[in-house]
Design a protein around this motif. Structure first.
Motif, PDB file in Angstrom:
ATOM      1  N   VAL A  39     -14.477  -8.063   0.571  1.00  0.00           N
ATOM      2  CA  VAL A  39     -13.177  -8.597   0.793  1.00  0.00           C
ATOM      3  C   VAL A  39     -12.928  -6.832   1.441  1.00  0.00           C
ATOM      4  CG1 VAL A  39     -10.879  -8.173  -0.124  1.00  0.00           C
ATOM      5  CG2 VAL A  39     -12.959  -9.439  -1.067  1.00  0.00           C
ATOM      6  N   TRP A  40     -12.964  -5.709   1.134  1.00  0.00           N
ATOM      7  CA  TRP A  40     -12.989  -4.557   1.401  1.00  0.00           C
ATOM      8  C   TRP A  40     -13.168  -4.463   2.877  1.00  0.00           C
ATOM      9  CZ3 TRP A  40     -15.415  -0.299   4.499  1.00  0.00           C
ATOM     10  CH2 TRP A  40     -14.179   0.317   4.797  1.00  0.00           C
ATOM     11  N   LEU A  41     -13.936  -5.560   3.564  1.00  0.00           N
ATOM     12  CA  LEU A  41     -14.957  -5.251   4.855  1.00  0.00           C
ATOM     13  C   LEU A  41     -13.980  -6.391   5.911  1.00  0.00           C
ATOM     14  CD1 LEU A  41     -16.492  -4.445   6.999  1.00  0.00           C
ATOM     15  CD2 LEU A  41     -18.255  -6.457   6.549  1.00  0.00           C
ATOM     16  N   VAL A  42     -13.508  -7.208   5.211  1.00  0.00           N
ATOM     17  CA  VAL A  42     -12.447  -7.950   5.637  1.00  0.00           C
ATOM     18  C   VAL A  42     -10.880  -7.454   5.829  1.00  0.00           C
ATOM     19  CG1 VAL A  42     -11.441 -10.182   5.441  1.00  0.00           C
ATOM     20  CG2 VAL A  42     -13.563 -10.282   5.010  1.00  0.00           C
ATOM     21  N   SER A  43     -10.243  -6.677   5.441  1.00  0.00           N
ATOM     22  CA  SER A  43      -8.941  -6.562   5.179  1.00  0.00           C
ATOM     23  C   SER A  43      -9.554  -4.237   5.761  1.00  0.00           C
ATOM     24  CB  SER A  43      -9.118  -5.363   3.917  1.00  0.00           C
ATOM     25  OG  SER A  43      -7.867  -4.776   3.825  1.00  0.00           O
ATOM     26  N   ALA A  44     -10.484  -4.129   6.057  1.00  0.00           N
ATOM     27  CA  ALA A  44     -10.412  -2.861   7.480  1.00  0.00           C
ATOM     28  C   ALA A  44     -10.015  -3.531   8.964  1.00  0.00           C
ATOM     29  CB  ALA A  44     -11.866  -2.364   6.476  1.00  0.00           C
ATOM     30  N   SER A  45     -10.904  -4.314   8.792  1.00  0.00           N
ATOM     31  CA  SER A  45     -10.853  -5.360  10.273  1.00  0.00           C
ATOM     32  C   SER A  45     -10.031  -5.802  10.404  1.00  0.00           C
ATOM     33  CB  SER A  45     -12.246  -6.850  10.281  1.00  0.00           C
ATOM     34  OG  SER A  45     -12.074  -7.562   9.704  1.00  0.00           O
ATOM     35  N   LEU A  46      -9.217  -5.762   9.655  1.00  0.00           N
ATOM     36  CA  LEU A  46      -7.832  -6.211  10.215  1.00  0.00           C
ATOM     37  C   LEU A  46      -6.441  -5.131  10.409  1.00  0.00           C
ATOM     38  CD1 LEU A  46      -7.748  -9.647   7.690  1.00  0.00           C
ATOM     39  CD2 LEU A  46      -7.606  -8.825  10.820  1.00  0.00           C
ATOM     40  N   LYS A  47      -6.921  -3.874  10.509  1.00  0.00           N
ATOM     41  CA  LYS A  47      -6.203  -2.456   9.811  1.00  0.00           C
ATOM     42  C   LYS A  47      -6.555  -2.173  11.972  1.00  0.00           C
ATOM     43  CE  LYS A  47      -6.895  -2.180   5.456  1.00  0.00           C
ATOM     44  NZ  LYS A  47      -7.271  -0.931   4.030  1.00  0.00           N
ATOM     45  N   PRO A  48      -5.510  -0.863  11.682  1.00  0.00           N
ATOM     46  CA  PRO A  48      -5.324   0.094  12.986  1.00  0.00           C
ATOM     47  C   PRO A  48      -6.359   0.926  12.575  1.00  0.00           C
ATOM     48  CG  PRO A  48      -3.252   0.081  11.782  1.00  0.00           C
ATOM     49  CD  PRO A  48      -4.415  -0.888  11.512  1.00  0.00           C
ATOM     50  N   SER A  49      -6.273   2.079  13.603  1.00  0.00           N
ATOM     51  CA  SER A  49      -7.469   2.919  13.200  1.00  0.00           C
ATOM     52  C   SER A  49      -7.024   3.225  12.249  1.00  0.00           C
ATOM     53  CB  SER A  49      -8.003   3.356  15.082  1.00  0.00           C
ATOM     54  OG  SER A  49      -6.687   4.352  15.586  1.00  0.00           O
ATOM     55  N   GLY A  50      -6.095   3.919  12.181  1.00  0.00           N
ATOM     56  CA  GLY A  50      -5.950   4.969  11.359  1.00  0.00           C
ATOM     57  C   GLY A  50      -5.642   4.960   9.606  1.00  0.00           C
ATOM     58  N   TYR A 257     -12.995   2.768  14.473  1.00  0.00           N
ATOM     59  CA  TYR A 257     -13.806   2.410  13.620  1.00  0.00           C
ATOM     60  C   TYR A 257     -13.369   0.884  13.052  1.00  0.00           C
ATOM     61  CZ  TYR A 257     -16.167   6.613  13.051  1.00  0.00           C
ATOM     62  OH  TYR A 257     -16.687   8.089  13.088  1.00  0.00           O
ATOM     63  N   GLN A 258     -12.417  -0.134  13.669  1.00  0.00           N
ATOM     64  CA  GLN A 258     -11.981  -0.827  12.960  1.00  0.00           C
ATOM     65  C   GLN A 258     -12.812  -1.885  13.980  1.00  0.00           C
ATOM     66  OE1 GLN A 258      -9.909   0.804  14.731  1.00  0.00           O
ATOM     67  NE2 GLN A 258      -9.422   0.229  16.683  1.00  0.00           N
ATOM     68  N   TYR A 259     -12.964  -1.101  15.300  1.00  0.00           N
ATOM     69  CA  TYR A 259     -13.911  -2.688  15.539  1.00  0.00           C
ATOM     70  C   TYR A 259     -15.391  -2.597  14.955  1.00  0.00           C
ATOM     71  CZ  TYR A 259     -10.207  -1.901  19.488  1.00  0.00           C
ATOM     72  OH  TYR A 259      -8.841  -2.292  20.002  1.00  0.00           O
ATOM     73  N   VAL A 260     -16.135  -1.240  14.666  1.00  0.00           N
ATOM     74  CA  VAL A 260     -17.110  -1.414  13.755  1.00  0.00           C
ATOM     75  C   VAL A 260     -17.364  -2.650  12.633  1.00  0.00           C
ATOM     76  CG1 VAL A 260     -19.508  -0.216  12.989  1.00  0.00           C
ATOM     77  CG2 VAL A 260     -17.888   1.115  14.372  1.00  0.00           C
ATOM     78  N   MET A 261     -15.978  -2.517  12.060  1.00  0.00           N
ATOM     79  CA  MET A 261     -16.288  -3.336  10.398  1.00  0.00           C
ATOM     80  C   MET A 261     -15.599  -4.642  11.609  1.00  0.00           C
ATOM     81  SD  MET A 261     -15.995  -0.751   8.607  1.00  0.00           S
ATOM     82  CE  MET A 261     -15.641   0.692   7.948  1.00  0.00           C
ATOM     83  N   VAL A 262     -15.087  -5.297  12.085  1.00  0.00           N
ATOM     84  CA  VAL A 262     -15.521  -6.368  12.597  1.00  0.00           C
ATOM     85  C   VAL A 262     -16.489  -6.841  13.484  1.00  0.00           C
ATOM     86  CG1 VAL A 262     -14.606  -7.866  14.615  1.00  0.00           C
ATOM     87  CG2 VAL A 262     -12.927  -5.911  14.245  1.00  0.00           C
ATOM     88  N   ALA A 263     -17.436  -5.969  13.896  1.00  0.00           N
ATOM     89  CA  ALA A 263     -18.892  -6.574  14.614  1.00  0.00           C
ATOM     90  C   ALA A 263     -19.846  -6.463  12.881  1.00  0.00           C
ATOM     91  CB  ALA A 263     -19.452  -5.307  14.986  1.00  0.00           C
TER      92      ALA A 263
END
Length: 293
Positions: A39-50, A257-263
């Motif tokens: 759930v944390w990974l999904v949330s982080a992938s939907l956030k801006p970089s900051g 890092y949001q792109y890393v979370m998406v990947a």
């Protein structure tokens, strides 16, 4: 008004119901604990970089565009293709080769069979770190460093654990089937191909799934044998590690890092789908493999 005294059966039923409630609450708690990282990974992938590391499970600012921009930021398609190809080759090779060896141990009776099988099992006791350097030197001598071959080539010779798993399954098959086929003129390869393999599909799929997952997540081998090549030649785990370095502020990155979370999320989904689709075979294979000792 008369009061009814609860019978022992009623008391036992009440205690059992309380135990069921406690068990149910524990299951919910452990499920939430194990689901939290996803759930944390999904949330982080939907956030801006900051806001990636603010630990908020509900983003303050939603950025669905991350899932579109990641394909331009990282060669993710190349990484996924490489990982799928390598994992499929590794899983197919080890599943077939281990099944052949396991059938030999299960069907044939020859002097020293138990000793030889014990040596096969002894290979499971060797940590990978012990054989890492010798294995690397072997692949270096062959001139195959920087290629896919070291990532799946050794699977052509089987695996101790998978040989044990398949042998246990083959021992559960009625030997009369093989003896009847031998009387009808079937060769040993026909026994394996036409009788043993069709009846051992559940355990074969289990071996395939186990090795596919292990090869998919094999960061160490990819780091050793693919390091120094082009970024497009990386596997998914190695590519994600590269992305972490690329976006690191200490390396001159912009902390995207949001792109890393998406990947990372996209790379995780195939494993979830694979085990969901093979769940029936997974349960059946594990349950039936332990029938024979």
């Amino acid at each position: 008004m008369a009061t009814t005294t609860p019978t022992p059966r009623t008391a036992r039923a009440r205690r059992w119901t309380t135990g069921q409630v406690v068990l149910f609450l524990l299951l919910i708690g452990f499920t939430a604990l194990f689901l939290y990282p996803l759930v944390w990974l999904v949330s982080a992938s939907l956030k801006p970089s900051g806001q990636v590391f603010d630990n908020a499970l509900i983003p303050h600012t939603w950025r669905f565009g991350n899932y579109v921009e990641v394909w331009d930021q990282l060669p993710l398609l190349h990484w996924i293709f490489n990982s799928v190809s390598i994992a499929f080759l590794a899983a197919a090779l080890v599943a077939v080769s281990s099944s052949v060896v396991a059938f030999g141990f299960a069907y044939f009776r020859f002097p020293g069979r138990n000793l030889l099988f014990g040596l096969v099992l002894a290979t499971m006791m060797l940590p990978a770190s012990v054989t890492m350097i010798p294995t690397y030197l072997i692949w270096k001598q062959t001139g195959l460093l920087g290629t896919w071959v070291p990532l799946f080539g050794a699977n052509l010779f089987g695996s101790g654990f998978y040989i044990f798993l398949q042998r246990q399954f083959f021992l559960g098959l009625p030997r009369e089937l093989f003896e009847a086929a031998r009387i009808d003129g079937a060769s040993y390869w026909q026994l394996f191909r036409r009788i043993a393999m069709p009846l051992s599909i559940p355990s074969f799929i289990i071996v395939f799934l186990f090795e596919f997952q292990a090869s998919w997540n094999n960061f160490q081998a990819a780091l050793i044998y693919l390091n120094g090549g082009s970024v497009e030649s990386f596997t998914a785990p190695l590519g994600i590690a590269y992305a972490m370095t690329k976006y690191s502020p200490t390396a001159g990155g912009h902390a995207d890092y949001q792109y890393v979370m998406v990947a990372a999320l996209i790379v995780t989904l195939p494993m979830l789908l694979l085990f969901s689709g093979g769940q029936r075979y997974f349960i059946e294979g594990v349950a039936t493999a332990g029938r024979k000792g």
